[in-house]
Write an enzyme that holds these catalytic residues in place. Sequence first.
Site, PDB file in Angstrom:
ATOM      1  N   ALA A  54       0.855  -0.909   0.060  1.00  0.00           N
ATOM      2  CA  ALA A  54      -0.036  -0.167  -0.051  1.00  0.00           C
ATOM      3  C   ALA A  54       1.042   1.294   0.221  1.00  0.00           C
ATOM      4  O   ALA A  54       0.316   2.153  -0.281  1.00  0.00           O
ATOM      5  CB  ALA A  54      -0.727  -0.299   1.188  1.00  0.00           C
ATOM      6  N   ILE A  56       3.366   2.199  -1.483  1.00  0.00           N
ATOM      7  CA  ILE A  56       3.532   2.784  -3.021  1.00  0.00           C
ATOM      8  C   ILE A  56       2.404   3.538  -3.958  1.00  0.00           C
ATOM      9  O   ILE A  56       2.438   4.666  -4.114  1.00  0.00           O
ATOM     10  CB  ILE A  56       3.924   2.090  -4.017  1.00  0.00           C
ATOM     11  CG1 ILE A  56       4.772   2.637  -5.127  1.00  0.00           C
ATOM     12  CG2 ILE A  56       2.534   1.008  -4.572  1.00  0.00           C
ATOM     13  CD1 ILE A  56       5.874   1.769  -5.933  1.00  0.00           C
ATOM     14  N   THR A  58       0.456   5.076  -1.217  1.00  0.00           N
ATOM     15  CA  THR A  58      -0.342   6.216  -0.714  1.00  0.00           C
ATOM     16  C   THR A  58      -0.239   7.925  -1.136  1.00  0.00           C
ATOM     17  O   THR A  58      -0.880   8.936  -1.339  1.00  0.00           O
ATOM     18  CB  THR A  58       0.600   6.477   0.758  1.00  0.00           C
ATOM     19  OG1 THR A  58       1.454   6.347   1.034  1.00  0.00           O
ATOM     20  CG2 THR A  58      -0.569   5.100   1.338  1.00  0.00           C
ATOM     21  N   ASP A  64      -4.090   3.498   3.112  1.00  0.00           N
ATOM     22  CA  ASP A  64      -3.200   1.842   3.301  1.00  0.00           C
ATOM     23  C   ASP A  64      -3.786   1.183   4.821  1.00  0.00           C
ATOM     24  O   ASP A  64      -5.364   2.038   4.868  1.00  0.00           O
ATOM     25  CB  ASP A  64      -1.873   1.964   4.012  1.00  0.00           C
ATOM     26  CG  ASP A  64      -2.139   2.423   5.308  1.00  0.00           C
ATOM     27  OD1 ASP A  64      -2.590   2.744   6.267  1.00  0.00           O
ATOM     28  OD2 ASP A  64      -0.678   3.344   5.718  1.00  0.00           O
ATOM     29  N   ARG A  66      -3.097  -0.411   7.220  1.00  0.00           N
ATOM     30  CA  ARG A  66      -2.278  -0.894   8.839  1.00  0.00           C
ATOM     31  C   ARG A  66      -1.604   1.093   9.139  1.00  0.00           C
ATOM     32  O   ARG A  66      -1.357   0.868  10.255  1.00  0.00           O
ATOM     33  CB  ARG A  66      -1.312  -1.841   8.721  1.00  0.00           C
ATOM     34  CG  ARG A  66      -1.975  -3.385   8.485  1.00  0.00           C
ATOM     35  CD  ARG A  66      -0.602  -4.035   8.690  1.00  0.00           C
ATOM     36  NE  ARG A  66      -1.526  -5.159   7.594  1.00  0.00           N
ATOM     37  CZ  ARG A  66      -1.958  -6.689   9.280  1.00  0.00           C
ATOM     38  NH1 ARG A  66      -1.644  -6.175  10.262  1.00  0.00           N
ATOM     39  NH2 ARG A  66      -1.773  -7.261   8.267  1.00  0.00           N
ATOM     40  N   HIS A 135      -3.422  -9.801  -4.523  1.00  0.00           N
ATOM     41  CA  HIS A 135      -4.706 -10.132  -3.956  1.00  0.00           C
ATOM     42  C   HIS A 135      -5.756  -9.408  -5.345  1.00  0.00           C
ATOM     43  O   HIS A 135      -6.733  -9.268  -5.231  1.00  0.00           O
ATOM     44  CB  HIS A 135      -4.492  -8.853  -2.867  1.00  0.00           C
ATOM     45  CG  HIS A 135      -4.237  -8.992  -1.947  1.00  0.00           C
ATOM     46  ND1 HIS A 135      -4.223 -10.344  -0.880  1.00  0.00           N
ATOM     47  CD2 HIS A 135      -3.115  -8.855  -1.125  1.00  0.00           C
ATOM     48  CE1 HIS A 135      -3.948 -10.418  -1.097  1.00  0.00           C
ATOM     49  NE2 HIS A 135      -2.955  -9.326  -0.032  1.00  0.00           N
TER      50      HIS A 135
END
Length: 192
Positions: A54, A56, A58, A64, A66, A135
């Site tokens: 994530a 890369i 933001t 993201d 977490r 994913h």
Amino acid sequence: MSAGYATKLSYRDDLGGQLGDPEISDAPAEVLQKVNRLSEWVRQSSKIVVFTGAGISTACGIPDFRGPSGIWTLQRAHRPIPAFKVSFGVAKPSLCHQALVALLHTGKLQHIVSQNVDGLHLRSGIPRSQLAELHGNCFAERCTKCKREYIRDFEMETVSTSMSMVRGTKAMFSTISDCSPIGTCVSHQASR
């Protein structure tokens, strides 16, 4: 992150790992030292594989999972998901995405393995053959008959979890039951 995608995520108690850790920034001198070390490793390498998550995306306005304001962090705290800065459909690849494309053109970068579903690696110019999206991809649609993948320019409304090309992992993508416009998948006509 796309609000549409975020609403498709099921609440989970078993998120694992640490959530909500503060962001850490290095001093400029330390960043320069790390960049120099990384560039030396790249110079010395003949083949490189990059793993992204994530972080890369933001800089593109996609949150993201977490981080302090991450989707799972807020979910665990029973707080609502905030309004999104940008949807997946209009997000543009970041400088990091572009740097990976440049590295690919040098011939050193062999493959990117990504946990992201935002489609930004493909949109940046990374060829499908050099990208593993662990994913899935919110823009991917697959024919259930011939398994052909179609990358759309809009986020799929429905996604399902199914086995991905990476053996033993599950990925999200939308499915269509028949990819031909007349109702008979072209790749299956010969087998009838």
